[in-house]
Design a protein around this motif. Sequence first.
Motif, PDB file in Angstrom:
ATOM      1  N   SER A 159     102.745  54.827 111.653  1.00  0.00           N
ATOM      2  CA  SER A 159     103.601  55.745 111.906  1.00  0.00           C
ATOM      3  C   SER A 159     102.727  57.157 111.043  1.00  0.00           C
ATOM      4  CB  SER A 159     104.686  54.814 111.428  1.00  0.00           C
ATOM      5  OG  SER A 159     105.196  55.168 109.938  1.00  0.00           O
ATOM      6  N   VAL A 160     103.820  58.133 111.896  1.00  0.00           N
ATOM      7  CA  VAL A 160     103.437  59.622 111.516  1.00  0.00           C
ATOM      8  C   VAL A 160     104.549  59.525 109.814  1.00  0.00           C
ATOM      9  CG1 VAL A 160     104.107  61.875 111.098  1.00  0.00           C
ATOM     10  CG2 VAL A 160     103.154  60.539 113.303  1.00  0.00           C
ATOM     11  N   ALA A 161     105.058  58.924 109.353  1.00  0.00           N
ATOM     12  CA  ALA A 161     106.221  58.449 108.676  1.00  0.00           C
ATOM     13  C   ALA A 161     105.286  57.620 107.734  1.00  0.00           C
ATOM     14  CB  ALA A 161     107.370  57.618 108.506  1.00  0.00           C
ATOM     15  N   GLY A 162     104.239  56.726 107.774  1.00  0.00           N
ATOM     16  CA  GLY A 162     103.623  56.178 106.447  1.00  0.00           C
ATOM     17  C   GLY A 162     102.648  56.859 106.958  1.00  0.00           C
ATOM     18  N   ILE A 163     102.071  58.196 106.773  1.00  0.00           N
ATOM     19  CA  ILE A 163     101.243  58.684 106.602  1.00  0.00           C
ATOM     20  C   ILE A 163     100.595  58.706 105.120  1.00  0.00           C
ATOM     21  CG2 ILE A 163      99.756  61.299 106.277  1.00  0.00           C
ATOM     22  CD1 ILE A 163     100.758  61.572 109.295  1.00  0.00           C
TER      23      ILE A 163
ATOM     24  N   ARG B 212     102.216  56.615 103.217  1.00  0.00           N
ATOM     25  CA  ARG B 212     102.634  55.611 102.187  1.00  0.00           C
ATOM     26  C   ARG B 212     101.589  54.717 101.855  1.00  0.00           C
ATOM     27  NH1 ARG B 212     106.098  54.044 106.399  1.00  0.00           N
ATOM     28  NH2 ARG B 212     107.230  55.337 105.538  1.00  0.00           N
ATOM     29  N   TYR B 213     101.329  54.046 100.983  1.00  0.00           N
ATOM     30  CA  TYR B 213     100.788  53.023  99.639  1.00  0.00           C
ATOM     31  C   TYR B 213     100.682  52.358 100.954  1.00  0.00           C
ATOM     32  CZ  TYR B 213      97.632  50.881  96.403  1.00  0.00           C
ATOM     33  OH  TYR B 213      96.658  50.049  95.727  1.00  0.00           O
ATOM     34  N   ARG B 214      99.194  51.637 100.620  1.00  0.00           N
ATOM     35  CA  ARG B 214      99.678  50.745 101.230  1.00  0.00           C
ATOM     36  C   ARG B 214      97.505  50.244 100.558  1.00  0.00           C
ATOM     37  NH1 ARG B 214      98.543  50.477 108.032  1.00  0.00           N
ATOM     38  NH2 ARG B 214      96.275  50.410 106.962  1.00  0.00           N
ATOM     39  N   ALA B 215      97.860  48.646 100.041  1.00  0.00           N
ATOM     40  CA  ALA B 215      96.495  48.458  98.968  1.00  0.00           C
ATOM     41  C   ALA B 215      94.966  48.129  99.736  1.00  0.00           C
ATOM     42  CB  ALA B 215      96.831  47.236  98.298  1.00  0.00           C
ATOM     43  N   GLU B 216      95.186  47.985 101.663  1.00  0.00           N
ATOM     44  CA  GLU B 216      94.279  47.695 102.039  1.00  0.00           C
ATOM     45  C   GLU B 216      93.244  49.065 102.368  1.00  0.00           C
ATOM     46  OE1 GLU B 216      97.459  47.831 104.858  1.00  0.00           O
ATOM     47  OE2 GLU B 216      97.369  46.639 103.110  1.00  0.00           O
TER      48      GLU B 216
ATOM     49  N   GLY C  88      91.291  58.435 100.043  1.00  0.00           N
ATOM     50  CA  GLY C  88      90.030  59.510 100.853  1.00  0.00           C
ATOM     51  C   GLY C  88      89.394  59.266 101.903  1.00  0.00           C
ATOM     52  N   HIS C  89      89.956  58.073 102.837  1.00  0.00           N
ATOM     53  CA  HIS C  89      89.365  57.935 103.748  1.00  0.00           C
ATOM     54  C   HIS C  89      90.467  58.587 104.891  1.00  0.00           C
ATOM     55  CE1 HIS C  89      85.694  55.487 103.099  1.00  0.00           C
ATOM     56  NE2 HIS C  89      86.421  56.071 102.049  1.00  0.00           N
ATOM     57  N   ARG C  90      89.649  59.372 106.182  1.00  0.00           N
ATOM     58  CA  ARG C  90      90.761  59.018 107.603  1.00  0.00           C
ATOM     59  C   ARG C  90      91.731  57.941 107.994  1.00  0.00           C
ATOM     60  NH1 ARG C  90      85.817  61.437 110.658  1.00  0.00           N
ATOM     61  NH2 ARG C  90      86.778  63.680 110.382  1.00  0.00           N
ATOM     62  N   ILE C  91      93.489  58.152 108.411  1.00  0.00           N
ATOM     63  CA  ILE C  91      93.722  57.708 108.801  1.00  0.00           C
ATOM     64  C   ILE C  91      93.781  58.352 110.253  1.00  0.00           C
ATOM     65  CG2 ILE C  91      94.593  56.795 106.946  1.00  0.00           C
ATOM     66  CD1 ILE C  91      96.955  59.364 107.315  1.00  0.00           C
TER      67      ILE C  91
END
Length: 117
Positions: free
Chosen positions: A37-41, A43-47, A51-54
């Motif tokens: 989601s755009v709101a999750g741009i 947001r921390y996610r362990a996986e 520095g990488h694209r989303i």
Amino acid sequence: MNKAGQITAPCLLVNDLRDITVLRAPPVDPFALPARSVAGILRYRAEDAPGHRIRITGVVLHALPDGRVFVFDGETAACVECTSPPTVATGDVVDAAGFPSTRERALLLEDAVLRVR
């Protein structure tokens, strides 16, 4: 550095590109990344690898000639700064893959590539 002593423009100097080791290569196809989601741009996610694209998916609200495209996913909008001005129109559904960032409290993807669905 800013007045608070925070590094705002980091720079890495090397003598030769052979001095750099890639620890985790990016995917060959940035559009193969799972959409978030755009709101999750930011947001921390362990996986996620820092520095990488989303990738996000949404509808084009507006596109500017300088390569900035405003994308809305049904809940939140983000500015997508493309590496080259894309050919998109308001209402197009797009995938955008780029590097997450913020500027003046606005969510954005920098150095992004865009694909019309």
